[in-house]
Scaffold this motif. Structure first.
Motif, mmCIF file in Angstrom:
data_model
loop_
_atom_site.group_PDB
_atom_site.id
_atom_site.type_symbol
_atom_site.label_atom_id
_atom_site.label_comp_id
_atom_site.label_asym_id
_atom_site.label_seq_id
_atom_site.Cartn_x
_atom_site.Cartn_y
_atom_site.Cartn_z
ATOM 1 N N SER A 61 -5.622 -2.025 2.311
ATOM 2 C CA SER A 61 -6.629 -3.109 2.389
ATOM 3 C C SER A 61 -6.061 -4.096 2.452
ATOM 4 N N GLN A 90 -2.985 0.239 -3.554
ATOM 5 C CA GLN A 90 -2.477 -0.751 -3.438
ATOM 6 C C GLN A 90 -2.395 -2.146 -4.732
ATOM 7 N N CYS A 131 -4.101 6.890 -2.310
ATOM 8 C CA CYS A 131 -3.762 5.686 -2.058
ATOM 9 C C CYS A 131 -3.712 4.770 -3.223
ATOM 10 N N VAL A 178 0.381 -1.118 -0.063
ATOM 11 C CA VAL A 178 -0.079 -0.053 0.023
ATOM 12 C C VAL A 178 0.803 1.110 -0.185
ATOM 13 N N GLY A 236 -0.516 1.665 4.785
ATOM 14 C CA GLY A 236 0.645 2.502 3.950
ATOM 15 C C GLY A 236 1.009 2.952 5.430
#
Lengths: 109, 112
Positions: free
Chosen positions: A93, A25, A23, A4, A101
């Motif tokens: 995620s 992933q 963001c 992430v 993250g």
């Protein structure tokens, strides 16, 4: 395999300015989340997306909007930043485990 | 809204000591997870417990899920400076929700 990723890492805003936190992933997860972390308050859920095309409010959604752009990307937007939104923001995620993250540190003056 | 209460909030101990961190709720959770967060980083999963009464060991860390699935504990044996960090418990209620409920965390400092 980056996991992430979040951008930016740090941001200073003036009251009333807007910004979008990004963001992404690369784990092919359906679910993605935005949290804020404040001292003594733990992690509080702002918004989440159970799958591409869906978003739902969490515990503290006021002042924020989100977009699930595609399966990989989930952005968080502050339309008119307030000092109360000074915080560290984490994207995550999930399959069963939540993968976080590195965070975005936001200061609103 | 389900709540998870962690105690203690802060813990400072000497290297080599043992410690226990608690995570309690009045609600039942289908599963419970423990995360560790180091300064400047996001939380990282340590363990997931699913069955009431379950005990899991991860080297010097022992995790237990209460029989009624309302509480959990984390025990660290012979703490080391590398154990320093924020420990967070988080629970799934299992009612079709995709949301994790997080406790506020226990900040552990292990002094060499």
């Amino acid at each position: 395999n980056a996991g992430v990723t979040q951008t930016p890492k740090f941001q200073v805003l003036k009251t009333g300015q807007s910004m979008t936190l990004q963001c992404a992933q690369d784990m092919n997860h359906n679910s993605m989340y935005w949290y804020r972390q404040d001292p003594g308050m733990g992690l509080r859920l702002i918004y989440y997306s159970a799958s591409e095309g869906t978003t739902d409010k969490g515990e503290v959604p006021n002042g924020y909007n989100v977009s699930r752009l595609n399966k990989r990307e989930f952005s968080l937007r502050l339309e008119s930043a307030a000092p109360s939104q000074t915080s560290v923001y984490f994207c995550a995620s999930s399959d069963w485990t939540q993968y976080f993250g590195p965070g975005t540190r936001l200061l609103v003056l | 809204t389900q709540l998870l209460e962690q105690s203690p909030q802060f813990l400072s101990i000497q290297e080599g000591e043992n410690l226990t961190v608690y995570c309690n709720s009045s609600s039942v959770f289908s599963s419970l997870q423990w995360y560790r967060q180091e300064p400047g980083e996001g939380p990282v999963l340590l363990v997931t417990v699913v069955t009431g009464g379950e005990v899991k060991k991860l080297k010097r860390l022992t995790f237990q899920f209460g029989d009624a699935r309302k509480d959990s504990s984390l025990h660290i044996t012979a703490a080391q400076p590398g154990d320093t960090g924020l420990y967070l418990c988080a629970g799934f209620d299992g009612a079709g929700s995709y949301q994790l409920t997080f406790g506020k965390g226990t900040k552990l400092s292990v002094i060499p």
